[in-house]
Design a protein around this motif. Structure first.
Motif, mmCIF file in Angstrom:
data_model
loop_
_atom_site.group_PDB
_atom_site.id
_atom_site.type_symbol
_atom_site.label_atom_id
_atom_site.label_comp_id
_atom_site.label_asym_id
_atom_site.label_seq_id
_atom_site.Cartn_x
_atom_site.Cartn_y
_atom_site.Cartn_z
ATOM 1 N N ASP A 190 69.083 -9.476 -12.742
ATOM 2 C CA ASP A 190 68.224 -9.125 -11.607
ATOM 3 C C ASP A 190 67.995 -7.622 -11.642
ATOM 4 N N ASP A 235 74.229 -16.950 -13.811
ATOM 5 C CA ASP A 235 73.227 -16.137 -13.126
ATOM 6 C C ASP A 235 72.549 -15.165 -14.086
ATOM 7 N N GLY A 276 61.331 -12.794 -13.878
ATOM 8 C CA GLY A 276 61.391 -14.244 -13.849
ATOM 9 C C GLY A 276 60.662 -14.909 -14.993
ATOM 10 N N LYS A 307 66.052 -13.159 -13.443
ATOM 11 C CA LYS A 307 66.053 -13.959 -12.218
ATOM 12 C C LYS A 307 64.668 -13.996 -11.598
ATOM 13 N N GLY A 352 63.191 -19.587 -8.380
ATOM 14 C CA GLY A 352 64.310 -18.755 -7.980
ATOM 15 C C GLY A 352 65.573 -19.479 -7.599
#
Length: 563
Positions: A503, A500, A218, A246, A267
């Motif tokens: 991750d 997106d 993140g 992410k 998030g």
């Protein structure tokens, strides 16, 4: 007397000649320090596991430059004690540790460019020192190239250090620890992981912004291979793309803002259910734009006597789909926080653009029939709408003509939020700019994505200046301000309305990104026409790499930076 004077002069000259100084003239030293010996024998195998130091001797005095950032030890040593020289120059380098070395393991000390000579700062570039506690030094390697497709607008490229690591595949792997093998990429993005042992690994690359050699999800860009690497031979030619990572979903804070309370999360939660659990706060409204990290709680503080004479402790429960909790904030009403609207674009309106007003409150209702738009004392027809995707903005559309001056009058009370209205009448004066100051771009996409995508024009600072969302392969911008732009496409692969990020924890790669191979320079009155074949220039996030796409090591494929 003359003899005594002569002896004094002669003694003085002899003393002066005996002084030590730097040589004057001659060629400048351009040679890096040379290693002459070490405390570990030349074979560097069967090194005792209880050895606690490494000393490397050089042919000249050296100093260490940014050694704590440059030195990478694989596998990592956790109990480092001392690194010399520190401050003063010396003819040796000494590293001490308290760890007991692992059995049958090859250790590699990668010094980067930290070792420099004391006179001219000539670096011993990418120096490695490897030894093994077993009977052989592992010699497999993994090499490739990193590329960051989403520019970093906060840091300069030279301030960002990217690292690549391999984690051993185990029943439980902690990615919050340093990788088992780790190396740094050079400024061009090239990386090598050397002296590797056969096994199964997972590869991870990230921008190590805090120089701790640990991936911070993140906060740092990340790139990875979705599948594990079975390392039984060396691998070269890997292409790893770094993308924003992410953030884990979690509550962050609450604070007083104009009109109520702002609750923030990390998030980008899909949906957050918020309820007041305070007796005093009964009438309120909650707004949350999809995938936004901000939730606003609106209310009329005066009407409910909240925070007027003293701070009130307001409590709220929330459910973000991952966690349910109750949080509180001390609220004090601020009389200065009135609802207002402004023109953030300045008094020059680009040709073919709408005039936009921005509010500090969520706009719930407008009364444009009470507004007036005037040019040369003549009323102009117009329409005004609250923007669907950004209810803090109002779009005013009219037949704006070049070089004309306009005045938009917005009486008080004609723009409202849930519990508030504007209290001051405003007049906005602006002029439509001339098209001769702007250029146009007509771009045709070949092999365009099937899904919706964002077509963006990014300036040289990495800031998105223009953006369009849809799937039309004909991209048209008729009023572009003159400068150089980098066309970019972000694909909404899953159709959720946002791009997106990667991750790593769940092995989900970032959504697709395409970068145009060149920058487009827009000039006044110029009409640029381009065709972009995405199939030919596609740059995708790192996906599974089949074995036939991985180059087998040859003489030309071997690492370009050796010990």
């Amino acid at each position: 007397m003359k003899k005594i004077f002569f002896l004094l002069v002669l003694s003085f000259l002899m003393v002066c000649c005996a002084r030590v100084g730097s040589p004057v003239g001659g060629a400048k030293d351009t040679i890096a320090p040379i290693v002459v010996s070490s405390n570990i024998d030349s074979s560097r195998v069967n090194v005792p596991r209880n050895i606690k130091e490494l000393q490397i001797d050089f042919d000249e005095y050296i100093t260490l430059k940014d050694i704590n950032k440059q030195l990478i030890i694989s596998p990592p040593l956790k109990k480092m004690k001392k690194i010399l020289p520190s401050g003063m120059a010396n003819k040796y380098l000494l590293i001490k540790w308290d760890d007991t070395l692992q059995a049958n393991t090859t250790y590699n000390f990668n010094f980067g460019n930290a070792i420099v000579d004391n006179n001219e700062n000539n670096a011993l570039k990418y120096y490695n020192f490897a030894f093994s506690t077993g009977d052989k030094i592992d010699n497999l390697f993994v090499s490739g190239e990193l590329k960051s497709l989403i520019p970093d607008t906060k840091n300069k490229p030279e301030e960002i250090s990217s690292v690549v690591g391999l984690y051993q595949i185990k029943d439980s792997m902690d990615y919050r620890q340093k990788p088992y093998y780790i190396t740094k990429a050079d400024p061009d993005g090239y990386f090598e992981l050397n002296y590797l042992s056969p096994g199964k690994y997972r590869l991870l690359a990230f921008e190590d912004s805090n120089s701790n050699s640990v991936y911070d999800a993140g906060k740092e860009k990340v790139g990875f291979l979705k599948d594990q690497i079975v390392l039984d031979k060396s691998i070269s030619g890997l292409k790893i793309n770094l993308f924003p990572s992410k953030k884990a979903l979690k509550y962050e804070e609450m604070k007083e803002v104009p009109g109520g309370i702002l609750m923030t999360f990390e998030g980008n939660p899909d949906v957050v259910k918020v309820l007041s659990v305070s007796e005093k706060l009964k009438n309120y409204k909650v707004t949350h734009l999809p995938k936004s990290d901000s939730i606003n709680i609106w209310f009329n503080a005066k009407e409910q006597n909240l925070g007027i004479d003293a701070s009130d402790n307001l409590k709220f429960s929330y459910d973000d789909g991952v966690k349910k909790d109750t949080v509180s904030v001390f609220y004090r009403y601020n009389k200065k926080n009135e609802m207002s609207v402004t023109n953030n674009s300045g008094n020059l309106l680009a040709p073919n653009e709408d005039f936009v007003l921005t509010s500090n409150y969520f706009v719930d209702k407008i009364q444009p029939e009470k507004w007036t738009l005037v040019s040369d004392s003549i009323s102009q027809e117009f329409t005004a709408k609250i923007r669907e995707k950004n209810p803090y903005q109002i779009k005013i559309t009219s037949n704006f003509k070049e070089g004309k001056k306009y005045s938009l009058t917005v009486p008080k009370g004609t723009i409202s939020s849930f519990f508030e209205s504007t209290t001051i009448s405003k007049r906005f004066d602006f002029e439509t700019d001339k098209s001769e100051k702007y250029g146009s771009l007509f771009l045709t996409l070949q092999n365009a994505p099937r899904e919706n995508f964002w077509f963006q024009l990014v300036n040289e600072n990495g800031t998105v200046i223009y953006s369009k969302y849809g799937k039309d392969p004909q991209i048209i911008f008729k009023s572009l301000r003159p400068q150089k732009y980098q066309p970019r496409i972000l694909v909404d692969n899953n159709g959720n309305g946002i791009w997106d990020a990667a991750d790593f924890k769940n092995a989900i790669i970032a959504e697709d990104v395409f970068m145009y191979e060149k920058k487009v320079e827009i000039r006044p009155l110029w009409e640029i026409r381009e065709t972009w074949d995405l199939q030919a220039t596609e740059i995708l996030p790192t996906k599974n790499i089949s074995e036939e796409k991985i180059l087998s090591p040859t003489k030309t494929d071997s690492p370009k930076k050796q010990e």
